[in-house]
Design a protein around this motif. Sequence first.
Motif, PDB file in Angstrom:
ATOM      1  N   HIS A 233       0.811  -1.215   0.000  1.00  0.00           N
ATOM      2  CA  HIS A 233       0.000   0.000   0.000  1.00  0.00           C
ATOM      3  C   HIS A 233       0.842   1.262   0.000  1.00  0.00           C
ATOM      4  O   HIS A 233       0.320   2.358  -0.069  1.00  0.00           O
ATOM      5  N   ARG A 234       2.153   1.099   0.065  1.00  0.00           N
ATOM      6  CA  ARG A 234       3.018   2.273   0.011  1.00  0.00           C
ATOM      7  C   ARG A 234       3.940   2.154  -1.204  1.00  0.00           C
ATOM      8  O   ARG A 234       4.033   1.110  -1.825  1.00  0.00           O
ATOM      9  N   GLU A 235       4.612   3.222  -1.517  1.00  0.00           N
ATOM     10  CA  GLU A 235       5.491   3.246  -2.682  1.00  0.00           C
ATOM     11  C   GLU A 235       6.682   2.307  -2.487  1.00  0.00           C
ATOM     12  O   GLU A 235       7.258   2.231  -1.396  1.00  0.00           O
ATOM     13  N   ILE A 236       7.065   1.617  -3.547  1.00  0.00           N
ATOM     14  CA  ILE A 236       8.225   0.727  -3.502  1.00  0.00           C
ATOM     15  C   ILE A 236       9.468   1.581  -3.722  1.00  0.00           C
ATOM     16  O   ILE A 236       9.613   2.218  -4.758  1.00  0.00           O
ATOM     17  N   LYS A 237      10.366   1.563  -2.755  1.00  0.00           N
ATOM     18  CA  LYS A 237      11.556   2.412  -2.833  1.00  0.00           C
ATOM     19  C   LYS A 237      12.801   1.638  -3.254  1.00  0.00           C
ATOM     20  O   LYS A 237      13.792   2.234  -3.649  1.00  0.00           O
ATOM     21  N   ASN A 238      12.743   0.331  -3.194  1.00  0.00           N
ATOM     22  CA  ASN A 238      13.878  -0.501  -3.569  1.00  0.00           C
ATOM     23  C   ASN A 238      14.081  -0.438  -5.086  1.00  0.00           C
ATOM     24  O   ASN A 238      13.207  -0.849  -5.856  1.00  0.00           O
ATOM     25  N   ARG A 239      15.240   0.076  -5.527  1.00  0.00           N
ATOM     26  CA  ARG A 239      15.489   0.265  -6.964  1.00  0.00           C
ATOM     27  C   ARG A 239      15.534  -1.065  -7.707  1.00  0.00           C
ATOM     28  O   ARG A 239      15.053  -1.170  -8.830  1.00  0.00           O
ATOM     29  N   TRP A 240      16.147  -2.083  -7.101  1.00  0.00           N
ATOM     30  CA  TRP A 240      16.252  -3.377  -7.762  1.00  0.00           C
ATOM     31  C   TRP A 240      14.867  -3.977  -7.985  1.00  0.00           C
ATOM     32  O   TRP A 240      14.569  -4.472  -9.064  1.00  0.00           O
ATOM     33  N   PHE A 241      14.014  -3.933  -6.976  1.00  0.00           N
ATOM     34  CA  PHE A 241      12.671  -4.507  -7.075  1.00  0.00           C
ATOM     35  C   PHE A 241      11.819  -3.742  -8.083  1.00  0.00           C
ATOM     36  O   PHE A 241      11.075  -4.338  -8.870  1.00  0.00           O
ATOM     37  N   ARG A 242      11.950  -2.421  -8.114  1.00  0.00           N
ATOM     38  CA  ARG A 242      11.218  -1.610  -9.085  1.00  0.00           C
ATOM     39  C   ARG A 242      11.671  -1.945 -10.502  1.00  0.00           C
ATOM     40  O   ARG A 242      10.851  -2.077 -11.422  1.00  0.00           O
ATOM     41  N   SER A 243      12.970  -2.105 -10.672  1.00  0.00           N
ATOM     42  CA  SER A 243      13.502  -2.467 -11.978  1.00  0.00           C
ATOM     43  C   SER A 243      13.020  -3.857 -12.385  1.00  0.00           C
ATOM     44  O   SER A 243      12.647  -4.080 -13.538  1.00  0.00           O
ATOM     45  N   PHE A 244      13.010  -4.786 -11.454  1.00  0.00           N
ATOM     46  CA  PHE A 244      12.526  -6.138 -11.706  1.00  0.00           C
ATOM     47  C   PHE A 244      11.075  -6.103 -12.179  1.00  0.00           C
ATOM     48  O   PHE A 244      10.723  -6.720 -13.186  1.00  0.00           O
ATOM     49  N   LEU A 245      10.229  -5.383 -11.479  1.00  0.00           N
ATOM     50  CA  LEU A 245       8.818  -5.298 -11.866  1.00  0.00           C
ATOM     51  C   LEU A 245       8.627  -4.604 -13.208  1.00  0.00           C
ATOM     52  O   LEU A 245       7.699  -4.924 -13.955  1.00  0.00           O
ATOM     53  N   TYR A 246       9.510  -3.692 -13.540  1.00  0.00           N
ATOM     54  CA  TYR A 246       9.403  -2.986 -14.813  1.00  0.00           C
ATOM     55  C   TYR A 246       9.697  -3.918 -15.990  1.00  0.00           C
ATOM     56  O   TYR A 246       9.020  -3.861 -17.019  1.00  0.00           O
ATOM     57  N   TYR A 247      10.710  -4.787 -15.851  1.00  0.00           N
ATOM     58  CA  TYR A 247      11.138  -5.623 -16.967  1.00  0.00           C
ATOM     59  C   TYR A 247      10.435  -6.974 -17.071  1.00  0.00           C
ATOM     60  O   TYR A 247      10.551  -7.639 -18.092  1.00  0.00           O
ATOM     61  N   VAL A 248       9.717  -7.404 -16.060  1.00  0.00           N
ATOM     62  CA  VAL A 248       9.061  -8.712 -16.095  1.00  0.00           C
ATOM     63  C   VAL A 248       8.111  -8.870 -17.280  1.00  0.00           C
ATOM     64  O   VAL A 248       8.144  -9.899 -17.960  1.00  0.00           O
ATOM     65  N   PRO A 249       7.269  -7.913 -17.618  1.00  0.00           N
ATOM     66  CA  PRO A 249       6.379  -8.105 -18.767  1.00  0.00           C
ATOM     67  C   PRO A 249       7.135  -8.307 -20.082  1.00  0.00           C
ATOM     68  O   PRO A 249       6.749  -9.135 -20.903  1.00  0.00           O
ATOM     69  N   TYR A 250       8.230  -7.587 -20.278  1.00  0.00           N
ATOM     70  CA  TYR A 250       9.003  -7.724 -21.511  1.00  0.00           C
ATOM     71  C   TYR A 250       9.679  -9.089 -21.585  1.00  0.00           C
ATOM     72  O   TYR A 250       9.709  -9.722 -22.643  1.00  0.00           O
TER      73      TYR A 250
END
Length: 103
Positions: A28-45
Amino acid sequence: MRPETMKSILVLGLTLYAVRMLPLVLLHREIKNRWFRSFLYYVPYVTLTVMTFPAILSATKSVFSAAAGFGAAVLLAYRGRSLFQVAIGGCLVVGLVELLPFV
């Protein structure tokens, strides 16, 4: 449409939906971990690539014509061509390679 194609599309859609929806529901809060954010960004591709590549190689009479068409499409995309030009170019190369007598 073939049943395995429909199954692939359904699995892809559910996977993409789950990857995008679960973080919103569970966190429910913003994800601040850069690695996890990057992981979630590239998973669909990555998911799309993993599901599409085997279909590319099995869509033609020969793996060689499929590989040639894929190579041509990658080259055209790398050179900045439009999606339409990439698709037409890949299809033309597959058609030309399949006309060769030794393939």
